[in-house]
Design a protein around this motif. Structure first.
Motif, PDB file in Angstrom:
ATOM      1  N   GLY A  19       0.820  -1.199   0.000  1.00  0.00           N
ATOM      2  CA  GLY A  19       0.000   0.000   0.000  1.00  0.00           C
ATOM      3  C   GLY A  19       0.853   1.248   0.000  1.00  0.00           C
ATOM      4  O   GLY A  19       0.530   2.239  -0.668  1.00  0.00           O
ATOM      5  N   HIS A  20       1.955   1.219   0.735  1.00  0.00           N
ATOM      6  CA  HIS A  20       2.851   2.371   0.795  1.00  0.00           C
ATOM      7  C   HIS A  20       3.501   2.626  -0.563  1.00  0.00           C
ATOM      8  O   HIS A  20       3.622   3.776  -1.008  1.00  0.00           O
ATOM      9  CB  HIS A  20       3.929   2.133   1.857  1.00  0.00           C
ATOM     10  N   LEU A  21       3.903   1.559  -1.252  1.00  0.00           N
ATOM     11  CA  LEU A  21       4.509   1.694  -2.567  1.00  0.00           C
ATOM     12  C   LEU A  21       3.509   2.278  -3.558  1.00  0.00           C
ATOM     13  O   LEU A  21       3.836   3.164  -4.345  1.00  0.00           O
ATOM     14  CB  LEU A  21       4.996   0.328  -3.060  1.00  0.00           C
ATOM     15  N   ALA A  22       2.284   1.777  -3.510  1.00  0.00           N
ATOM     16  CA  ALA A  22       1.251   2.266  -4.425  1.00  0.00           C
ATOM     17  C   ALA A  22       0.938   3.732  -4.163  1.00  0.00           C
ATOM     18  O   ALA A  22       0.706   4.506  -5.098  1.00  0.00           O
ATOM     19  CB  ALA A  22      -0.018   1.421  -4.285  1.00  0.00           C
ATOM     20  N   LEU A  23       0.961   4.144  -2.888  1.00  0.00           N
ATOM     21  CA  LEU A  23       0.706   5.542  -2.553  1.00  0.00           C
ATOM     22  C   LEU A  23       1.764   6.438  -3.179  1.00  0.00           C
ATOM     23  O   LEU A  23       1.451   7.498  -3.731  1.00  0.00           O
ATOM     24  CB  LEU A  23       0.684   5.732  -1.036  1.00  0.00           C
ATOM     25  N   GLY A  24       3.005   6.009  -3.109  1.00  0.00           N
ATOM     26  CA  GLY A  24       4.078   6.787  -3.713  1.00  0.00           C
ATOM     27  C   GLY A  24       3.875   6.956  -5.210  1.00  0.00           C
ATOM     28  O   GLY A  24       4.097   8.043  -5.759  1.00  0.00           O
ATOM     29  N   GLN A  25       3.450   5.901  -5.876  1.00  0.00           N
ATOM     30  CA  GLN A  25       3.203   5.974  -7.310  1.00  0.00           C
ATOM     31  C   GLN A  25       2.066   6.942  -7.625  1.00  0.00           C
ATOM     32  O   GLN A  25       2.140   7.721  -8.582  1.00  0.00           O
ATOM     33  CB  GLN A  25       2.883   4.580  -7.848  1.00  0.00           C
ATOM     34  N   GLU A  26       1.011   6.891  -6.806  1.00  0.00           N
ATOM     35  CA  GLU A  26      -0.128   7.787  -7.036  1.00  0.00           C
ATOM     36  C   GLU A  26       0.244   9.243  -6.751  1.00  0.00           C
ATOM     37  O   GLU A  26      -0.232  10.160  -7.428  1.00  0.00           O
ATOM     38  CB  GLU A  26      -1.321   7.368  -6.174  1.00  0.00           C
ATOM     39  N   LEU A  27       1.094   9.474  -5.761  1.00  0.00           N
ATOM     40  CA  LEU A  27       1.552  10.835  -5.483  1.00  0.00           C
ATOM     41  C   LEU A  27       2.354  11.382  -6.666  1.00  0.00           C
ATOM     42  O   LEU A  27       2.243  12.551  -7.019  1.00  0.00           O
ATOM     43  CB  LEU A  27       2.396  10.863  -4.203  1.00  0.00           C
ATOM     44  N   GLY A  28       3.166  10.512  -7.271  1.00  0.00           N
ATOM     45  CA  GLY A  28       3.911  10.923  -8.457  1.00  0.00           C
ATOM     46  C   GLY A  28       2.976  11.298  -9.595  1.00  0.00           C
ATOM     47  O   GLY A  28       3.184  12.304 -10.290  1.00  0.00           O
ATOM     48  N   ASP A  29       1.923  10.495  -9.778  1.00  0.00           N
ATOM     49  CA  ASP A  29       0.934  10.799 -10.820  1.00  0.00           C
ATOM     50  C   ASP A  29       0.247  12.133 -10.552  1.00  0.00           C
ATOM     51  O   ASP A  29      -0.028  12.911 -11.478  1.00  0.00           O
ATOM     52  CB  ASP A  29      -0.124   9.686 -10.887  1.00  0.00           C
ATOM     53  N   LEU A  30      -0.029  12.392  -9.274  1.00  0.00           N
ATOM     54  CA  LEU A  30      -0.692  13.649  -8.900  1.00  0.00           C
ATOM     55  C   LEU A  30       0.196  14.847  -9.224  1.00  0.00           C
ATOM     56  O   LEU A  30      -0.274  15.848  -9.793  1.00  0.00           O
ATOM     57  CB  LEU A  30      -1.039  13.632  -7.412  1.00  0.00           C
ATOM     58  N   MET A  31       1.482  14.749  -8.874  1.00  0.00           N
ATOM     59  CA  MET A  31       2.400  15.852  -9.166  1.00  0.00           C
ATOM     60  C   MET A  31       2.524  16.066 -10.667  1.00  0.00           C
ATOM     61  O   MET A  31       2.547  17.209 -11.150  1.00  0.00           O
ATOM     62  CB  MET A  31       3.765  15.572  -8.542  1.00  0.00           C
ATOM     63  N   PHE A  32       2.591  14.993 -11.441  1.00  0.00           N
ATOM     64  CA  PHE A  32       2.689  15.095 -12.897  1.00  0.00           C
ATOM     65  C   PHE A  32       1.458  15.804 -13.462  1.00  0.00           C
ATOM     66  O   PHE A  32       1.564  16.626 -14.374  1.00  0.00           O
ATOM     67  CB  PHE A  32       2.815  13.694 -13.496  1.00  0.00           C
ATOM     68  N   SER A  33       0.296  15.494 -12.893  1.00  0.00           N
ATOM     69  CA  SER A  33      -0.947  16.112 -13.359  1.00  0.00           C
ATOM     70  C   SER A  33      -0.983  17.602 -13.038  1.00  0.00           C
ATOM     71  O   SER A  33      -1.469  18.411 -13.846  1.00  0.00           O
ATOM     72  CB  SER A  33      -2.156  15.411 -12.718  1.00  0.00           C
ATOM     73  N   VAL A  34      -0.474  17.981 -11.875  1.00  0.00           N
ATOM     74  CA  VAL A  34      -0.425  19.403 -11.510  1.00  0.00           C
ATOM     75  C   VAL A  34       0.495  20.159 -12.458  1.00  0.00           C
ATOM     76  O   VAL A  34       0.209  21.298 -12.852  1.00  0.00           O
ATOM     77  CB  VAL A  34       0.031  19.568 -10.037  1.00  0.00           C
ATOM     78  N   VAL A  35       1.605  19.540 -12.852  1.00  0.00           N
ATOM     79  CA  VAL A  35       2.509  20.167 -13.821  1.00  0.00           C
ATOM     80  C   VAL A  35       1.779  20.429 -15.134  1.00  0.00           C
ATOM     81  O   VAL A  35       1.970  21.465 -15.782  1.00  0.00           O
ATOM     82  CB  VAL A  35       3.760  19.294 -14.053  1.00  0.00           C
TER      83      VAL A  35
END
Length: 277
Positions: free
Chosen positions: A203-219
């Motif tokens: 779950g922790h690994l998946a959260l990190g991946q989703e946070l990366g996706d979120l930052m990419f989307s904000v960019v």
């Protein structure tokens, strides 16, 4: 009176620093790879001086950045790969090639009337032409992928924006800020969903991946709003630093220390100092 030196003097100085018999031990120990961190640091110091409007020190910072180029040129000359003059020649040729609206004959203006000084072109058309020429150059170099040659060692936010821009050139884009913002909300929901699964390592690994996706989307939103995401975050970092230091100063003026202050107390002072931005 302070001596006035020229580019020729600088190139000779670099040669002396790399002289095997009498040069500087540190400079002699360097290679292309070892001076990369210094190059990145000097480039950021130039950007920092400009952003702080510190034009007094900008000259010095630009000199430090120029020295990096001179250093690489010397290393290239020693390995018989290239030299400073060939770097300048290749750069000039590339700029002429990429500005056909200024140099339509493919020649540098040399005093004659060969430069197309009367030609004007819309900024958007010039940018499109620039990208088409760059794409042709990539093809000629054998780099055929649309995302080819986007440097991998750029700051992550800068690289994300460059990747998005390159993809948008073939129509792979949201088309509007509103649609990009919908993607941000989608990614945020996925982050929130993963936070509820933090009990497991997966779950922790998946959260990190989703946070990366979120930052990419904000960019993406920043790009479509015609902002440079890296610049925005640098500005926010400076704003946070300024407010935090002001909060710290207020607390210490009252005889306190940050480490002894409660979050509630710090937040109260934080709201005060925000009013003075």
């Amino acid at each position: 009176m302070e001596a006035k030196y020229s580019l020729t003097d600088l190139l000779y100085l670099m040669q002396c620093l790399r002289d095997p018999a009498s040069g500087c031990p540190w400079d002699l120990a360097q290679s292309f790879k070892t001076i990369v961190p210094s190059t990145l640091e000097e480039a950021y110091e130039v950007a920092d001086a400009i952003e702080r409007d510190d034009l007094v020190h900008l000259e010095e910072e630009l000199g430090d950045l120029l020295f990096q180029v001179v250093f690489y040129a010397r290393l290239g000359e020693e390995e018989k790969l290239f030299n400073f003059n060939s770097i300048v020649s290749a750069l000039t040729a590339k700029l002429i090639r990429r500005h056909p609206h200024v140099f339509p004959l493919g020649a540098l203006y040399s005093g004659s009337d060969e430069r197309n000084s009367g030609l004007t072109a819309p900024t958007g058309g010039v940018k499109k032409q620039w990208e088409l020429i760059k794409a042709q150059e990539r093809t000629e170099k054998g780099k055929r992928g649309q995302l080819a040659d986007v440097p991998s060692n750029l700051p992550s936010i800068t690289r994300a924006q460059k990747l998005q821009k390159r993809a948008s050139q073939v129509g792979f884009d949201f088309g509007s800020i509103r649609l990009a913002m919908e993607k941000v909300h989608e990614e945020l929901a996925e982050v929130e969903a993963e936070i509820s699964l933090l009990e497991s390592a997966d779950g922790h690994l998946a959260l990190g991946q989703e946070l990366g996706d979120l930052m990419f989307s904000v960019v993406n939103v920043c790009r479509l709003a015609d902002f440079d995401a890296e610049t925005l975050l640098r500005d926010t970092n400076k704003k946070f630093e300024k407010r935090f230091s002001a909060m710290e100063g207020v607390i210490e003026t009252k005889g306190g220390k940050l480490k002894d202050s409660s979050l509630h107390d710090m937040e109260a002072v934080w709201q005060q100092v925000k009013q003075f931005d």
